[in-house]
Scaffold this active site. Structure first.
Site, PDB file in Angstrom:
ATOM      1  N   GLN A  15      43.876  -1.512   8.071  1.00  0.00           N
ATOM      2  CA  GLN A  15      42.770  -2.344   8.567  1.00  0.00           C
ATOM      3  C   GLN A  15      41.441  -1.867   8.002  1.00  0.00           C
ATOM      4  O   GLN A  15      40.548  -2.675   7.704  1.00  0.00           O
ATOM      5  CB  GLN A  15      42.723  -2.273  10.100  1.00  0.00           C
ATOM      6  CG  GLN A  15      41.907  -3.381  10.742  1.00  0.00           C
ATOM      7  CD  GLN A  15      42.649  -4.695  10.775  1.00  0.00           C
ATOM      8  OE1 GLN A  15      43.818  -4.746  11.166  1.00  0.00           O
ATOM      9  NE2 GLN A  15      41.989  -5.757  10.368  1.00  0.00           N
ATOM     10  N   GLY A  66      43.928 -10.017  18.349  1.00  0.00           N
ATOM     11  CA  GLY A  66      45.372 -10.201  18.456  1.00  0.00           C
ATOM     12  C   GLY A  66      46.138  -9.638  17.274  1.00  0.00           C
ATOM     13  O   GLY A  66      45.570  -9.224  16.267  1.00  0.00           O
ATOM     14  N   ASP A  67      47.438  -9.580  17.439  1.00  0.00           N
ATOM     15  CA  ASP A  67      48.402  -9.188  16.403  1.00  0.00           C
ATOM     16  C   ASP A  67      49.770  -9.582  16.967  1.00  0.00           C
ATOM     17  O   ASP A  67      49.853 -10.484  17.807  1.00  0.00           O
ATOM     18  CB  ASP A  67      48.294  -7.686  16.083  1.00  0.00           C
ATOM     19  CG  ASP A  67      49.018  -7.314  14.788  1.00  0.00           C
ATOM     20  OD1 ASP A  67      48.397  -7.417  13.708  1.00  0.00           O
ATOM     21  OD2 ASP A  67      50.201  -6.917  14.870  1.00  0.00           O
ATOM     22  N   LYS A 109      43.191  -0.096  15.183  1.00  0.00           N
ATOM     23  CA  LYS A 109      44.336  -0.874  15.666  1.00  0.00           C
ATOM     24  C   LYS A 109      44.787  -0.239  16.968  1.00  0.00           C
ATOM     25  O   LYS A 109      44.612   0.972  17.190  1.00  0.00           O
ATOM     26  CB  LYS A 109      45.483  -0.848  14.656  1.00  0.00           C
ATOM     27  CG  LYS A 109      46.372  -2.086  14.676  1.00  0.00           C
ATOM     28  CD  LYS A 109      45.705  -3.293  14.041  1.00  0.00           C
ATOM     29  CE  LYS A 109      46.643  -4.446  13.765  1.00  0.00           C
ATOM     30  NZ  LYS A 109      46.154  -5.316  12.688  1.00  0.00           N
ATOM     31  N   ASN A 138      51.801 -16.755  14.948  1.00  0.00           N
ATOM     32  CA  ASN A 138      50.474 -17.264  14.586  1.00  0.00           C
ATOM     33  C   ASN A 138      50.286 -17.358  13.080  1.00  0.00           C
ATOM     34  O   ASN A 138      49.883 -18.405  12.547  1.00  0.00           O
ATOM     35  CB  ASN A 138      49.412 -16.323  15.175  1.00  0.00           C
ATOM     36  CG  ASN A 138      48.011 -16.658  14.686  1.00  0.00           C
ATOM     37  OD1 ASN A 138      47.484 -15.992  13.801  1.00  0.00           O
ATOM     38  ND2 ASN A 138      47.435 -17.731  15.219  1.00  0.00           N
ATOM     39  N   LYS A 147      41.268  -3.338   4.487  1.00  0.00           N
ATOM     40  CA  LYS A 147      41.220  -4.809   4.595  1.00  0.00           C
ATOM     41  C   LYS A 147      39.823  -5.240   5.048  1.00  0.00           C
ATOM     42  O   LYS A 147      39.212  -6.127   4.450  1.00  0.00           O
ATOM     43  CB  LYS A 147      42.259  -5.283   5.604  1.00  0.00           C
ATOM     44  CG  LYS A 147      42.225  -6.754   5.878  1.00  0.00           C
ATOM     45  CD  LYS A 147      43.124  -7.191   7.026  1.00  0.00           C
ATOM     46  CE  LYS A 147      44.450  -6.553   7.084  1.00  0.00           C
ATOM     47  NZ  LYS A 147      45.354  -7.140   8.091  1.00  0.00           N
TER      48      LYS A 147
HETATM   49  N1  NDP Z   1      47.337 -12.300  14.198  1.00  0.00           N
HETATM   50  C1  NDP Z   1      46.504 -11.960  13.232  1.00  0.00           C
HETATM   51  O1  NDP Z   1      45.290 -12.246  13.287  1.00  0.00           O
HETATM   52  C2  NDP Z   1      47.021 -11.233  12.037  1.00  0.00           C
HETATM   53  C3  NDP Z   1      48.334 -10.764  11.974  1.00  0.00           C
HETATM   54  N2  NDP Z   1      48.754 -10.113  10.851  1.00  0.00           N
HETATM   55  C4  NDP Z   1      50.134  -9.623  10.715  1.00  0.00           C
HETATM   56  O2  NDP Z   1      51.004 -10.771  10.584  1.00  0.00           O
HETATM   57  C5  NDP Z   1      52.296 -10.449  11.109  1.00  0.00           C
HETATM   58  C6  NDP Z   1      52.664 -11.471  12.195  1.00  0.00           C
HETATM   59  O3  NDP Z   1      51.702 -11.383  13.186  1.00  0.00           O
HETATM   60  P1  NDP Z   1      51.412 -12.626  14.186  1.00  0.00           P
HETATM   61  O4  NDP Z   1      51.827 -13.906  13.551  1.00  0.00           O
HETATM   62  O5  NDP Z   1      50.040 -12.477  14.697  1.00  0.00           O
HETATM   63  O6  NDP Z   1      52.426 -12.260  15.381  1.00  0.00           O
HETATM   64  P2  NDP Z   1      53.209 -13.231  16.373  1.00  0.00           P
HETATM   65  O7  NDP Z   1      53.620 -12.372  17.523  1.00  0.00           O
HETATM   66  O8  NDP Z   1      52.436 -14.474  16.621  1.00  0.00           O
HETATM   67  O9  NDP Z   1      54.504 -13.646  15.529  1.00  0.00           O
HETATM   68  C7  NDP Z   1      55.304 -12.644  15.001  1.00  0.00           C
HETATM   69  C8  NDP Z   1      56.487 -13.365  14.346  1.00  0.00           C
HETATM   70  O10 NDP Z   1      57.215 -12.407  13.601  1.00  0.00           O
HETATM   71  C9  NDP Z   1      58.503 -12.240  14.186  1.00  0.00           C
HETATM   72  N3  NDP Z   1      58.813 -10.807  14.282  1.00  0.00           N
HETATM   73  C10 NDP Z   1      58.094  -9.862  14.927  1.00  0.00           C
HETATM   74  N4  NDP Z   1      58.686  -8.678  14.802  1.00  0.00           N
HETATM   75  C11 NDP Z   1      59.798  -8.887  14.065  1.00  0.00           C
HETATM   76  C12 NDP Z   1      60.843  -8.045  13.603  1.00  0.00           C
HETATM   77  N5  NDP Z   1      60.823  -6.731  13.890  1.00  0.00           N
HETATM   78  N6  NDP Z   1      61.830  -8.610  12.869  1.00  0.00           N
HETATM   79  C13 NDP Z   1      61.815  -9.931  12.574  1.00  0.00           C
HETATM   80  N7  NDP Z   1      60.855 -10.788  12.991  1.00  0.00           N
HETATM   81  C14 NDP Z   1      59.869 -10.253  13.723  1.00  0.00           C
HETATM   82  C15 NDP Z   1      58.431 -12.828  15.562  1.00  0.00           C
HETATM   83  O11 NDP Z   1      59.725 -13.271  15.941  1.00  0.00           O
HETATM   84  P3  NDP Z   1      60.070 -13.453  17.500  1.00  0.00           P
HETATM   85  O12 NDP Z   1      59.452 -14.762  17.888  1.00  0.00           O
HETATM   86  O13 NDP Z   1      61.569 -13.462  17.547  1.00  0.00           O
HETATM   87  O14 NDP Z   1      59.477 -12.282  18.215  1.00  0.00           O
HETATM   88  C16 NDP Z   1      57.443 -13.965  15.363  1.00  0.00           C
HETATM   89  O15 NDP Z   1      58.063 -15.099  14.832  1.00  0.00           O
HETATM   90  C17 NDP Z   1      52.195  -9.004  11.603  1.00  0.00           C
HETATM   91  O16 NDP Z   1      52.587  -8.124  10.572  1.00  0.00           O
HETATM   92  C18 NDP Z   1      50.707  -8.840  11.869  1.00  0.00           C
HETATM   93  O17 NDP Z   1      50.334  -7.470  11.834  1.00  0.00           O
HETATM   94  C19 NDP Z   1      47.925  -9.913   9.750  1.00  0.00           C
HETATM   95  C20 NDP Z   1      46.632 -10.355   9.786  1.00  0.00           C
HETATM   96  C21 NDP Z   1      46.079 -11.004  10.934  1.00  0.00           C
HETATM   97  N1  2IT Z   2      45.706  -8.445  13.448  1.00  0.00           N
HETATM   98  C1  2IT Z   2      44.781  -8.577  12.633  1.00  0.00           C
HETATM   99  C2  2IT Z   2      43.492  -9.285  13.014  1.00  0.00           C
HETATM  100  C3  2IT Z   2      42.532  -8.260  13.506  1.00  0.00           C
HETATM  101  C4  2IT Z   2      41.220  -8.827  14.036  1.00  0.00           C
HETATM  102  O1  2IT Z   2      41.033 -10.067  14.007  1.00  0.00           O
HETATM  103  O2  2IT Z   2      40.402  -8.008  14.451  1.00  0.00           O
HETATM  104  C5  2IT Z   2      44.922  -7.979  11.261  1.00  0.00           C
HETATM  105  O3  2IT Z   2      43.977  -8.117  10.432  1.00  0.00           O
HETATM  106  O4  2IT Z   2      45.984  -7.375  11.002  1.00  0.00           O
END
Ligand code: NDP
Ligand code: 2IT
Length: 454
Positions: free
Chosen positions: A119, A173-174, A134, A249, A122
């Protein structure tokens, strides 16, 4: 002064990697994240010996603060549970700590520190004045009632509130932390502090300080970044076959923008399995199942019996496609998956998740001339839009969707242009992993040099 001055620059970086492994035993994901950045910056450390003289790498790889706390909560049956909460405030050279909260049973210090380290760099690439952090917990929100999630979030914030603030540390969120969780967390923060300090959390609801586009931002930004890559080779998303892992998301809004730009999303997954629909995934159905009903992706087949389901999430990478977006979790693509993608003719791999590809998988893509977009650059749209939310909060303003989307698009274009230029400056044309790591490192390291040994 660092006692490693007599070492060559090569051994200085290697000695720090070794130091991180020794000081953080068993934290493989943290070691992996550090190794990737430090391997990239070796030429830079050689050029600027002052970094070694001022112990920059020793300080850069040690979090400024690590907070670990107990989170007790009561379930709907009256039983008491105890989870562990974390906030890793890694680096504040560029601004207040900024980064998400992850609620997932796999959370442990190694995951928290890899995410907070990533982070830091990034956030540096976004051009916004934000440091890296984080946090999260090993709490699993899956299958919990809204009331149980609320009570957990209230207990979590009862400890975390002491450490955060609009000028200190701003969570978001994450995995496992979406609008529902941010709402409960903010409500408790406000109750304890008696302050409506909107800028303390991002991802808030639109009617109470949230920013338009934030929910879409990571996915949209990822696609905007890849659009810039495709433009450089005279290509667009039009007619491209796209696979996206995850259905949360990041995955959902990546799919939405791909479809808007003429791409065809043919596969999407969750942790239980993969749905493949050669006609193109119906995204509204996925949103209904995953975002609204918090269901399982296999339920897609009820509406589309012609689609196929495979109960091994990893098999998504065996599906022939032009563009692959890993948007689920770390290390979901290793050598075997990378080889399958290459053999099936993948042209672009872009990381929506944080560190979804292993070093071996990245090497396979780069050796086979696959266009590769690293997470710290490609998925920065989420945190960049969080920073735009903070700006609106500080101005007591709410910008239009179009205005925020334009700013997001410009930020992603700037990130791509800056890291591409850095790669070319060091004669590593097209190596965006190198470009991202060096561009971000120089920004953070120079700020650390200005601010003294702190
Ligand atoms: N939210 C944000 O603003 C940001 C998020 N990210 C990264 O993007 C990725 C997804 O985050 P986000 O969409 O927010 O999270 P969500 O909780 O909204 O979705 C996560 C998705 O990934 C799946 N998942 C989670 N863990 C596993 C695993 N161990 N094996 C297989 N599938 C898995 C989940 O499946 P299930 O529904 O079965 O749990 C779900 O479909 C993460 O790596 C996060 O760190 C990066 C930048 C920004
Ligand atoms: N989960 C996030 C978003 C972090 C944030 O919006 O502060 C990421 O950049 O991995």
């Amino acid at each position: 002064m660092s006692n490693s001055i007599e070492l060559t620059q090569e051994s200085y970086v290697d000695s720090i990697i070794e130091r991180v492994i020794v000081k953080n035993p068993g934290e493989a994901e943290f070691h992996q994240a550090v190794r990737e950045v430090l391997e990239s910056i070796k030429p830079v450390v050689e050029l600027y010996p002052e970094f070694e003289e001022n112990g920059i790498l020793e300080r850069l790889t040690e979090p400024e603060r690590q907070i670990i706390f107990r989170v007790p909560w009561v379930d709907d049956q009256g039983s008491v549970h105890v989870n562990r909460g974390y906030r890793i405030e890694f680096n504040s050279a560029l601004g207040p700590y900024k980064g998400g909260l992850r609620f997932h049973p796999t959370v442990y210090p190694g995951i928290m520190k890899f995410l907070a380290f990533e982070q830091t760099f990034k956030n540096a690439l976004t051009g916004r004045p934000i440091g890296g952090a984080k946090g999260g917990s090993d709490f699993d929100p899956k299958g919990k009632s809204d009331s149980e999630v609320m009570r957990f979030c209230q207990s979590f914030m009862t400890e975390l509130y002491r450490h955060i603030g609009a000028q200190t540390d701003i969570p978001a969120g994450d995995i496992g932390v979406g609008k529902r969780e941010i709402g409960y967390l903010f409500g408790q923060y406000k109750r304890i502090t008696n302050r409506f300090e909107a800028g303390t959390l991002t991802g808030k609801g639109i009617d109470w300080g949230g920013s338009l586009v934030r929910i879409e931002a990571t996915g949209y930004g990822l696609v905007y970044f890849v659009e810039e890559m495709l433009k450089d080779v005279g290509e667009t998303f039009e007619g491209k076959k796209v696979i996206i892992s995850g259905s949360g998301n990041v995955a959902i809004y990546t799919a939405q923008k791909v479809i808007e730009l003429g791409g065809k999303v043919i596969a999407i997954s969750d942790s239980d399995g993969v749905v493949y629909d050669p006609e193109g995934i119906d995204l509204n159905s996925v949103i209904e199942i995953k975002e609204k009903r918090r269901g399982r992706i296999v339920e897609y087949l009820k509406a589309y019996p012609s689609a196929e389901y495979n109960d091994n999430s990893k098999d998504i990478w065996k599906i022939e496609c032009d563009i692959a977006f890993p948007c689920a979790t770390q290390n979901e693509i290793d050598t075997e998956e990378a080889k399958a993608l290459v053999n099936n003719g993948v042209v672009v791999v872009a990381e929506g998740a944080n560190m979804p590809c292993t070093p071996e998988a990245i090497e396979c893509f780069q050796k086979n001339n696959v266009m590769f977009a690293p997470a710290k650059a490609a998925n920065a749209g989420g945190v960049a839009t969080s920073a735009l939310e903070m700006t609106q909060n500080s101005m007591w303003e709410s910008w239009s969707f179009e205005d925020v989307d334009k700013k997001l698009r410009d930020i992603m274009k700037d990130i791509y242009s800056s890291i591409k230029t850095t790669a070319e400056e060091y004669k590593k044309d097209g190596d965006l992993v190198f470009g991202a790591n060096v561009t971000a490192f120089l920004k953070v390291a120079r700020a650390m040099m200005d601010q003294g040994v702190v």
